[in-house]
Each structure stands twice: as structure tokens, then as C-alpha cells.
Design a protein around this motif. Sequence first.
Motif, mmCIF file in Angstrom:
data_model
loop_
_atom_site.group_PDB
_atom_site.id
_atom_site.type_symbol
_atom_site.label_atom_id
_atom_site.label_comp_id
_atom_site.label_asym_id
_atom_site.label_seq_id
_atom_site.Cartn_x
_atom_site.Cartn_y
_atom_site.Cartn_z
ATOM 1 N N LYS A 22 0.833 -1.209 0.000
ATOM 2 C CA LYS A 22 0.000 0.000 0.000
ATOM 3 C C LYS A 22 0.866 1.255 0.000
ATOM 4 N N ASP A 26 0.976 3.981 -3.051
ATOM 5 C CA ASP A 26 0.663 5.389 -2.790
ATOM 6 C C ASP A 26 1.688 6.340 -3.399
ATOM 7 N N THR A 54 -9.393 0.153 -1.615
ATOM 8 C CA THR A 54 -8.664 1.296 -2.167
ATOM 9 C C THR A 54 -8.988 1.599 -3.627
ATOM 10 N N ARG A 74 -2.299 0.374 -9.906
ATOM 11 C CA ARG A 74 -2.705 1.491 -9.050
ATOM 12 C C ARG A 74 -3.934 2.182 -9.643
#
Length: 76
Positions: A22, A26, A54, A74
Amino acid sequence: MMTDKVLDVRGLSCPLPVLRAKKTLDTLPPGTILTVIATDPGTRRDFESLCRQTGHTLLKASEDGELFTFILQRAG
């Protein structure tokens, strides 16, 4: 499948593999493909949950003996 970044979390136990993934996701631009290599059998459930929470996409999850590979994209 083309990968932009590889994260090796072999030897780490829950929750560290998913937390490191994670944190790495990010920092990446939207659409980036991250491959995660893990040895903790609980990581499959953890990565499925991470993606639901997410918006990232779990493109592929595979197992080869005691080695687990996850390919994530992502969100963005």
C-alpha cells in the motif's frame, strides 16, 4: 505482463506485506503496475481486501509452492 515496479516482501508476515505494498502504491502514478512477491499464505486474502478498499485492481494472483505473486494496478 509488463511490470513497472517489483516489491519483494518474502519472509515478512501479515500485515507487513500488504502495508508495504500500500505504501509503495501510494507513491506511484495512476495506472502503474506493481508486482509483489510474498511467502505469507495469508497475503492473497489481504491483497483482495486491499483492492476492494482502495480501488486498486488485482490483475493476477498466482502461487508456486510457497511463493505467492500478485500483480496490482494502481487506481487512478
